[in-house]
Design a protein around this motif. Structure first.
Motif, PDB file in Angstrom:
ATOM      1  N   TYR A  37       0.852  -1.191   0.000  1.00 35.23           N
ATOM      2  CA  TYR A  37       0.000   0.000   0.000  1.00 35.23           C
ATOM      3  C   TYR A  37       0.885   1.237   0.000  1.00 35.23           C
ATOM      4  O   TYR A  37       1.982   1.246   0.563  1.00 35.23           O
ATOM      5  CB  TYR A  37      -0.885   0.043   1.252  1.00 35.23           C
ATOM      6  CG  TYR A  37      -2.104  -0.832   1.199  1.00 35.23           C
ATOM      7  CD1 TYR A  37      -2.032  -2.187   1.510  1.00 35.23           C
ATOM      8  CD2 TYR A  37      -3.349  -0.297   0.855  1.00 35.23           C
ATOM      9  CE1 TYR A  37      -3.170  -2.987   1.479  1.00 35.23           C
ATOM     10  CE2 TYR A  37      -4.485  -1.093   0.825  1.00 35.23           C
ATOM     11  CZ  TYR A  37      -4.386  -2.423   1.135  1.00 35.23           C
ATOM     12  OH  TYR A  37      -5.511  -3.199   1.101  1.00 35.23           O
ATOM     13  N   GLN A  39       0.838   5.363   1.051  1.00 35.08           N
ATOM     14  CA  GLN A  39       0.133   6.375   1.843  1.00 35.08           C
ATOM     15  C   GLN A  39       0.773   7.737   1.601  1.00 35.08           C
ATOM     16  O   GLN A  39       1.811   8.061   2.192  1.00 35.08           O
ATOM     17  CB  GLN A  39       0.153   6.028   3.329  1.00 35.08           C
ATOM     18  CG  GLN A  39      -0.707   6.965   4.173  1.00 35.08           C
ATOM     19  CD  GLN A  39      -0.662   6.648   5.640  1.00 35.08           C
ATOM     20  OE1 GLN A  39       0.402   6.373   6.196  1.00 35.08           O
ATOM     21  NE2 GLN A  39      -1.816   6.674   6.302  1.00 35.08           N
ATOM     22  N   SER A  42      -1.433  13.015   2.379  1.00 37.23           N
ATOM     23  CA  SER A  42      -2.858  13.263   2.653  1.00 37.23           C
ATOM     24  C   SER A  42      -3.472  12.195   3.550  1.00 37.23           C
ATOM     25  O   SER A  42      -4.542  12.405   4.120  1.00 37.23           O
ATOM     26  CB  SER A  42      -3.636  13.334   1.336  1.00 37.23           C
ATOM     27  OG  SER A  42      -3.366  12.190   0.553  1.00 37.23           O
ATOM     28  N   GLY A  43      -2.829  11.047   3.664  1.00 33.52           N
ATOM     29  CA  GLY A  43      -3.253  10.055   4.642  1.00 33.52           C
ATOM     30  C   GLY A  43      -3.994   8.845   4.114  1.00 33.52           C
ATOM     31  O   GLY A  43      -4.066   7.827   4.812  1.00 33.52           O
ATOM     32  N   GLU A  44      -4.573   8.929   2.915  1.00 29.35           N
ATOM     33  CA  GLU A  44      -5.335   7.762   2.456  1.00 29.35           C
ATOM     34  C   GLU A  44      -4.407   6.621   2.073  1.00 29.35           C
ATOM     35  O   GLU A  44      -3.295   6.839   1.631  1.00 29.35           O
ATOM     36  CB  GLU A  44      -6.254   8.119   1.287  1.00 29.35           C
ATOM     37  CG  GLU A  44      -5.579   8.247  -0.055  1.00 29.35           C
ATOM     38  CD  GLU A  44      -5.033   9.631  -0.328  1.00 29.35           C
ATOM     39  OE1 GLU A  44      -4.720  10.347   0.642  1.00 29.35           O
ATOM     40  OE2 GLU A  44      -4.901   9.972  -1.508  1.00 29.35           O
ATOM     41  N   MET A  45      -4.856   5.407   2.269  1.00 30.94           N
ATOM     42  CA  MET A  45      -4.090   4.212   1.916  1.00 30.94           C
ATOM     43  C   MET A  45      -4.524   3.750   0.535  1.00 30.94           C
ATOM     44  O   MET A  45      -5.699   3.507   0.284  1.00 30.94           O
ATOM     45  CB  MET A  45      -4.365   3.098   2.930  1.00 30.94           C
ATOM     46  CG  MET A  45      -3.882   3.417   4.327  1.00 30.94           C
ATOM     47  SD  MET A  45      -2.117   3.222   4.497  1.00 30.94           S
ATOM     48  CE  MET A  45      -1.977   1.443   4.594  1.00 30.94           C
ATOM     49  N   MET A  89       4.659   7.260   2.041  1.00 30.45           N
ATOM     50  CA  MET A  89       5.045   6.117   2.872  1.00 30.45           C
ATOM     51  C   MET A  89       4.480   4.866   2.224  1.00 30.45           C
ATOM     52  O   MET A  89       3.347   4.880   1.722  1.00 30.45           O
ATOM     53  CB  MET A  89       4.515   6.277   4.294  1.00 30.45           C
ATOM     54  CG  MET A  89       4.854   5.127   5.195  1.00 30.45           C
ATOM     55  SD  MET A  89       4.790   5.489   6.944  1.00 30.45           S
ATOM     56  CE  MET A  89       6.291   6.339   7.217  1.00 30.45           C
TER      57      MET A  89
ATOM     58  N   ARG B   9     -11.880  14.331   9.892  1.00 32.09           N
ATOM     59  CA  ARG B   9     -10.457  14.196   9.548  1.00 32.09           C
ATOM     60  C   ARG B   9      -9.582  14.522  10.748  1.00 32.09           C
ATOM     61  O   ARG B   9      -8.532  13.930  10.943  1.00 32.09           O
ATOM     62  CB  ARG B   9     -10.099  15.129   8.387  1.00 32.09           C
ATOM     63  CG  ARG B   9     -10.677  14.735   7.054  1.00 32.09           C
ATOM     64  CD  ARG B   9     -10.214  13.352   6.600  1.00 32.09           C
ATOM     65  NE  ARG B   9      -8.768  13.194   6.508  1.00 32.09           N
ATOM     66  CZ  ARG B   9      -8.051  13.450   5.422  1.00 32.09           C
ATOM     67  NH1 ARG B   9      -8.612  13.902   4.341  1.00 32.09           N
ATOM     68  NH2 ARG B   9      -6.750  13.237   5.429  1.00 32.09           N
ATOM     69  N   GLN B  37      -2.703   3.958  13.578  1.00 32.62           N
ATOM     70  CA  GLN B  37      -1.386   4.148  12.966  1.00 32.62           C
ATOM     71  C   GLN B  37      -0.570   5.123  13.789  1.00 32.62           C
ATOM     72  O   GLN B  37      -0.992   6.265  14.024  1.00 32.62           O
ATOM     73  CB  GLN B  37      -1.520   4.692  11.535  1.00 32.62           C
ATOM     74  CG  GLN B  37      -0.188   4.870  10.841  1.00 32.62           C
ATOM     75  CD  GLN B  37      -0.322   5.412   9.436  1.00 32.62           C
ATOM     76  OE1 GLN B  37      -1.414   5.715   8.974  1.00 32.62           O
ATOM     77  NE2 GLN B  37       0.793   5.524   8.743  1.00 32.62           N
ATOM     78  N   MET B  88      -3.549   8.371  14.675  1.00 34.28           N
ATOM     79  CA  MET B  88      -4.339   8.374  13.452  1.00 34.28           C
ATOM     80  C   MET B  88      -5.143   7.075  13.434  1.00 34.28           C
ATOM     81  O   MET B  88      -4.574   5.990  13.635  1.00 34.28           O
ATOM     82  CB  MET B  88      -3.411   8.421  12.224  1.00 34.28           C
ATOM     83  CG  MET B  88      -4.109   8.131  10.919  1.00 34.28           C
ATOM     84  SD  MET B  88      -5.138   9.489  10.367  1.00 34.28           S
ATOM     85  CE  MET B  88      -4.052  10.238   9.175  1.00 34.28           C
ATOM     86  N   LEU B  90      -7.621   4.618  11.246  1.00 32.61           N
ATOM     87  CA  LEU B  90      -8.010   4.283   9.885  1.00 32.61           C
ATOM     88  C   LEU B  90      -9.056   3.184   9.892  1.00 32.61           C
ATOM     89  O   LEU B  90      -8.893   2.155  10.549  1.00 32.61           O
ATOM     90  CB  LEU B  90      -6.793   3.812   9.082  1.00 32.61           C
ATOM     91  CG  LEU B  90      -5.759   4.901   8.761  1.00 32.61           C
ATOM     92  CD1 LEU B  90      -4.427   4.286   8.385  1.00 32.61           C
ATOM     93  CD2 LEU B  90      -6.259   5.777   7.634  1.00 32.61           C
ATOM     94  N   PHE B 109      -9.611   1.635   2.267  1.00 34.87           N
ATOM     95  CA  PHE B 109      -9.439   2.460   3.456  1.00 34.87           C
ATOM     96  C   PHE B 109     -10.150   3.799   3.344  1.00 34.87           C
ATOM     97  O   PHE B 109     -10.273   4.368   2.249  1.00 34.87           O
ATOM     98  CB  PHE B 109      -7.949   2.728   3.700  1.00 34.87           C
ATOM     99  CG  PHE B 109      -7.223   1.564   4.310  1.00 34.87           C
ATOM    100  CD1 PHE B 109      -6.754   0.520   3.524  1.00 34.87           C
ATOM    101  CD2 PHE B 109      -7.011   1.507   5.685  1.00 34.87           C
ATOM    102  CE1 PHE B 109      -6.092  -0.562   4.085  1.00 34.87           C
ATOM    103  CE2 PHE B 109      -6.343   0.432   6.257  1.00 34.87           C
ATOM    104  CZ  PHE B 109      -5.881  -0.602   5.456  1.00 34.87           C
ATOM    105  N   GLY B 110     -10.575   4.303   4.489  1.00 25.61           N
ATOM    106  CA  GLY B 110     -11.065   5.660   4.581  1.00 25.61           C
ATOM    107  C   GLY B 110      -9.902   6.633   4.691  1.00 25.61           C
ATOM    108  O   GLY B 110      -8.744   6.219   4.765  1.00 25.61           O
ATOM    109  N   PRO B 111     -10.194   7.925   4.734  1.00 28.95           N
ATOM    110  CA  PRO B 111      -9.140   8.939   4.754  1.00 28.95           C
ATOM    111  C   PRO B 111      -8.427   9.088   6.093  1.00 28.95           C
ATOM    112  O   PRO B 111      -7.385   9.739   6.162  1.00 28.95           O
ATOM    113  CB  PRO B 111      -9.894  10.233   4.409  1.00 28.95           C
ATOM    114  CG  PRO B 111     -11.291   9.988   4.863  1.00 28.95           C
ATOM    115  CD  PRO B 111     -11.539   8.528   4.656  1.00 28.95           C
ATOM    116  N   GLY B 112      -8.980   8.482   7.134  1.00 28.17           N
ATOM    117  CA  GLY B 112      -8.343   8.559   8.440  1.00 28.17           C
ATOM    118  C   GLY B 112      -8.869   9.698   9.301  1.00 28.17           C
ATOM    119  O   GLY B 112      -9.336  10.718   8.789  1.00 28.17           O
TER     120      GLY B 112
END
Lengths: 117, 118
Positions: A37, A39, A42-45, A89, B9, B37, B88, B90, B109-112
Protein backbone atom coordinates in the motif's frame (compact mmCIF):
# COMPACT_ATOMS: atom_id res chain seq x y z
CA UNK A 1 7.62 -11.93 16.80
CA UNK A 2 7.40 -9.38 14.05
CA UNK A 3 5.57 -10.81 11.09
CA UNK A 4 6.38 -8.12 8.56
CA UNK A 5 9.74 -6.37 8.59
CA UNK A 6 10.56 -3.27 6.62
CA UNK A 7 14.13 -2.38 7.46
CA UNK A 8 14.36 0.92 5.59
CA UNK A 9 12.77 3.78 7.52
CA UNK A 10 13.56 6.13 4.66
CA UNK A 11 14.70 5.93 1.07
CA UNK A 12 15.80 8.65 -1.31
CA UNK A 13 15.76 8.42 -5.09
CA UNK A 14 16.03 10.75 -8.05
CA UNK A 15 13.28 11.13 -10.58
CA UNK A 16 13.29 8.49 -13.35
CA UNK A 17 15.43 6.11 -11.34
CA UNK A 18 14.21 2.73 -10.12
CA UNK A 19 13.94 2.00 -6.40
CA UNK A 20 13.45 -1.15 -4.37
CA UNK A 21 11.64 -1.13 -1.04
CA UNK A 22 12.43 -4.13 1.11
CA UNK A 23 9.96 -6.35 2.90
CA UNK A 24 10.51 -9.67 4.65
CA UNK A 25 7.82 -11.70 6.31
CA UNK A 26 7.48 -14.53 8.74
CA UNK A 27 4.85 -17.23 8.50
CA UNK A 28 4.65 -20.98 8.80
CA UNK A 29 1.45 -21.12 6.78
CA UNK A 30 1.87 -22.28 3.16
CA UNK A 31 -1.05 -20.11 2.05
CA UNK A 32 -0.70 -16.38 2.39
CA UNK A 33 -1.06 -13.19 0.44
CA UNK A 34 1.24 -10.20 0.31
CA UNK A 35 0.18 -6.61 -0.36
CA UNK A 36 1.78 -3.23 -0.82
CA UNK A 37 0.00 0.00 0.00
CA UNK A 38 1.01 3.60 -0.60
CA UNK A 39 0.13 6.37 1.84
CA UNK A 40 0.70 9.92 0.55
CA UNK A 41 0.91 12.82 2.97
CA UNK A 42 -2.86 13.26 2.65
CA UNK A 43 -3.25 10.06 4.64
CA UNK A 44 -5.34 7.76 2.46
CA UNK A 45 -4.09 4.21 1.92
CA UNK A 46 -3.83 3.24 -1.73
CA UNK A 47 -3.58 -0.41 -2.75
CA UNK A 48 -0.71 -1.00 -5.19
CA UNK A 49 -0.08 -4.69 -5.78
CA UNK A 50 -0.79 -8.22 -4.54
CA UNK A 51 1.12 -11.51 -4.64
CA UNK A 52 -0.25 -14.89 -3.60
CA UNK A 53 2.10 -17.42 -2.07
CA UNK A 54 1.50 -19.93 -4.86
CA UNK A 55 1.88 -17.46 -7.69
CA UNK A 56 4.70 -18.59 -9.92
CA UNK A 57 5.32 -15.23 -11.48
CA UNK A 58 6.07 -11.93 -9.85
CA UNK A 59 3.11 -9.58 -9.78
CA UNK A 60 3.27 -6.40 -11.85
CA UNK A 61 1.01 -3.37 -12.02
CA UNK A 62 2.23 -0.63 -14.30
CA UNK A 63 5.43 0.80 -12.83
CA UNK A 64 5.12 -1.42 -9.76
CA UNK A 65 6.42 -4.94 -9.53
CA UNK A 66 6.78 -7.27 -6.60
CA UNK A 67 10.03 -9.21 -6.40
CA UNK A 68 8.79 -12.34 -4.64
CA UNK A 69 11.50 -14.66 -3.29
CA UNK A 70 9.62 -17.32 -1.39
CA UNK A 71 12.60 -19.20 0.01
CA UNK A 72 13.98 -15.97 1.43
CA UNK A 73 10.52 -14.88 2.58
CA UNK A 74 10.92 -11.55 0.90
CA UNK A 75 8.45 -9.48 -1.10
CA UNK A 76 10.24 -6.36 -2.23
CA UNK A 77 8.43 -3.62 -4.11
CA UNK A 78 10.19 -2.27 -7.18
CA UNK A 79 9.13 1.08 -8.57
CA UNK A 80 10.52 1.79 -12.00
CA UNK A 81 11.04 5.30 -13.36
CA UNK A 82 10.24 7.11 -10.10
CA UNK A 83 8.09 10.20 -10.25
CA UNK A 84 7.73 13.08 -7.80
CA UNK A 85 4.25 11.83 -7.01
CA UNK A 86 5.72 8.58 -5.71
CA UNK A 87 6.92 10.40 -2.60
CA UNK A 88 4.93 8.74 0.17
CA UNK A 89 5.05 6.12 2.87
CA UNK A 90 4.86 2.53 1.65
CA UNK A 91 3.55 -0.35 3.67
CA UNK A 92 4.01 -4.06 3.13
CA UNK A 93 1.23 -6.26 4.52
CA UNK A 94 0.36 -9.94 4.76
CA UNK A 95 -2.80 -11.98 5.09
CA UNK A 96 -2.43 -15.52 6.41
CA UNK A 97 -4.97 -18.20 7.20
CA UNK A 98 -3.65 -18.60 10.73
CA UNK A 99 -4.17 -14.94 11.46
CA UNK A 100 -6.41 -14.71 14.48
CA UNK A 101 -8.17 -11.76 12.97
CA UNK A 102 -9.20 -13.81 9.97
CA UNK A 103 -9.32 -11.40 7.12
CA UNK A 104 -7.32 -8.57 8.63
CA UNK A 105 -3.91 -7.65 7.32
CA UNK A 106 -0.67 -7.53 9.26
CA UNK A 107 1.32 -4.44 8.36
CA UNK A 108 4.98 -3.55 8.51
CA UNK A 109 6.19 -0.28 9.99
CA UNK A 110 6.53 1.38 6.63
CA UNK A 111 9.21 3.01 4.50
CA UNK A 112 9.15 6.68 3.60
CA UNK A 113 10.18 7.26 0.00
CA UNK A 114 11.36 10.69 -1.10
CA UNK A 115 11.74 11.40 -4.81
CA UNK A 116 13.73 14.44 -5.86
CA UNK A 117 14.00 16.18 -9.21
CA UNK B 1 -15.70 3.14 -6.88
CA UNK B 2 -15.65 1.87 -3.34
CA UNK B 3 -15.97 4.65 -0.88
CA UNK B 4 -15.15 4.53 2.80
CA UNK B 5 -15.82 7.70 4.72
CA UNK B 6 -14.91 8.69 8.24
CA UNK B 7 -16.85 11.26 10.20
CA UNK B 8 -13.94 13.59 10.95
CA UNK B 9 -10.46 14.20 9.55
CA UNK B 10 -9.30 15.92 12.71
CA UNK B 11 -10.63 15.63 16.23
CA UNK B 12 -9.47 17.12 19.53
CA UNK B 13 -10.87 15.71 22.76
CA UNK B 14 -10.12 16.01 26.44
CA UNK B 15 -8.90 13.24 28.71
CA UNK B 16 -11.82 11.26 30.10
CA UNK B 17 -14.25 12.14 27.33
CA UNK B 18 -16.19 9.46 25.50
CA UNK B 19 -15.23 9.58 21.84
CA UNK B 20 -17.04 8.14 18.84
CA UNK B 21 -15.31 7.61 15.52
CA UNK B 22 -17.70 6.74 12.72
CA UNK B 23 -16.97 4.88 9.53
CA UNK B 24 -19.37 4.29 6.62
CA UNK B 25 -18.82 2.24 3.47
CA UNK B 26 -21.03 2.15 0.41
CA UNK B 27 -20.01 -1.15 -1.18
CA UNK B 28 -22.10 -3.54 0.89
CA UNK B 29 -18.96 -5.12 2.33
CA UNK B 30 -19.34 -7.64 5.12
CA UNK B 31 -15.96 -6.95 6.70
CA UNK B 32 -14.96 -3.72 8.38
CA UNK B 33 -11.83 -2.89 10.34
CA UNK B 34 -10.38 -0.28 12.65
CA UNK B 35 -6.64 0.28 12.66
CA UNK B 36 -4.48 2.64 14.58
CA UNK B 37 -1.39 4.15 12.97
CA UNK B 38 1.52 5.54 14.97
CA UNK B 39 4.93 6.71 13.72
CA UNK B 40 7.41 3.88 13.68
CA UNK B 41 4.76 1.28 14.51
CA UNK B 42 2.85 0.95 11.26
CA UNK B 43 -0.83 0.01 11.35
CA UNK B 44 -2.16 -2.09 14.19
CA UNK B 45 -5.55 -3.75 14.22
CA UNK B 46 -7.88 -2.66 17.02
CA UNK B 47 -11.13 -4.47 16.14
CA UNK B 48 -12.83 -5.91 13.14
CA UNK B 49 -16.33 -7.01 12.26
CA UNK B 50 -17.38 -9.65 9.75
CA UNK B 51 -21.12 -9.07 10.00
CA UNK B 52 -23.73 -6.89 11.65
CA UNK B 53 -23.46 -7.12 15.44
CA UNK B 54 -20.39 -9.37 15.11
CA UNK B 55 -16.97 -8.21 16.28
CA UNK B 56 -13.57 -9.64 16.96
CA UNK B 57 -10.67 -8.20 18.92
CA UNK B 58 -7.54 -7.35 17.05
CA UNK B 59 -4.06 -6.88 18.44
CA UNK B 60 -4.67 -3.81 20.60
CA UNK B 61 -8.33 -3.71 21.74
CA UNK B 62 -7.67 -2.38 25.25
CA UNK B 63 -9.39 0.93 25.87
CA UNK B 64 -11.64 0.60 22.82
CA UNK B 65 -15.00 -0.85 21.96
CA UNK B 66 -16.92 -1.05 18.69
CA UNK B 67 -20.46 -1.10 17.44
CA UNK B 68 -21.92 -2.40 14.20
CA UNK B 69 -25.68 -2.04 14.14
CA UNK B 70 -25.91 -1.63 10.36
CA UNK B 71 -23.87 -3.27 7.67
CA UNK B 72 -22.52 -0.04 6.25
CA UNK B 73 -21.50 1.55 9.54
CA UNK B 74 -18.76 0.61 12.00
CA UNK B 75 -18.10 2.78 15.02
CA UNK B 76 -15.05 2.89 17.23
CA UNK B 77 -15.64 4.05 20.78
CA UNK B 78 -13.12 5.33 23.26
CA UNK B 79 -14.98 4.97 26.55
CA UNK B 80 -12.66 7.32 28.43
CA UNK B 81 -10.10 8.92 26.18
CA UNK B 82 -6.51 9.04 27.37
CA UNK B 83 -3.50 10.87 25.98
CA UNK B 84 -1.92 7.61 24.82
CA UNK B 85 -4.83 7.21 22.43
CA UNK B 86 -3.69 10.23 20.46
CA UNK B 87 -3.16 8.71 17.04
CA UNK B 88 -4.34 8.37 13.45
CA UNK B 89 -7.31 6.02 13.16
CA UNK B 90 -8.01 4.28 9.88
CA UNK B 91 -11.16 2.42 8.96
CA UNK B 92 -11.24 -0.15 6.18
CA UNK B 93 -13.73 -2.50 4.54
CA UNK B 94 -13.49 -5.56 2.33
CA UNK B 95 -15.64 -8.26 0.77
CA UNK B 96 -16.29 -11.41 2.82
CA UNK B 97 -13.44 -13.76 3.36
CA UNK B 98 -13.79 -17.07 1.53
CA UNK B 99 -11.36 -18.72 3.92
CA UNK B 100 -8.56 -18.65 1.41
CA UNK B 101 -5.64 -16.45 2.33
CA UNK B 102 -4.80 -16.33 -1.34
CA UNK B 103 -7.80 -14.16 -2.12
CA UNK B 104 -6.31 -11.12 -3.72
CA UNK B 105 -8.98 -8.66 -2.77
CA UNK B 106 -7.62 -5.67 -0.96
CA UNK B 107 -8.99 -3.67 1.91
CA UNK B 108 -10.41 -0.26 1.05
CA UNK B 109 -9.44 2.46 3.46
CA UNK B 110 -11.07 5.66 4.58
CA UNK B 111 -9.14 8.94 4.75
CA UNK B 112 -8.34 8.56 8.44
CA UNK B 113 -9.16 10.53 11.58
CA UNK B 114 -6.31 12.22 13.38
CA UNK B 115 -7.34 12.24 17.02
CA UNK B 116 -5.61 14.36 19.63
CA UNK B 117 -6.43 13.80 23.31
CA UNK B 118 -5.28 16.59 25.60
Amino acid sequence: AQKITQTQPGMFVQEKEAVTLDCTYDTSDPSYGLFWYKQPSSGEMIFLIYQGSYDQQNATEGRYSLNFQKARKSANLVISASQLGDSAMYFCAMREVANQAGTALIFGKGTTLSVSS
Amino acid sequence: DVKVTQSSRYLVKRTGEKVFLECVQDMDHENMFWYRQDPGLGLRLIYFSYDVKMKEKGDIPEGYSVSREKKERFSLILESASTNQTSMYLCASSPPWTGDALDGYEQYFGPGTRLTVT
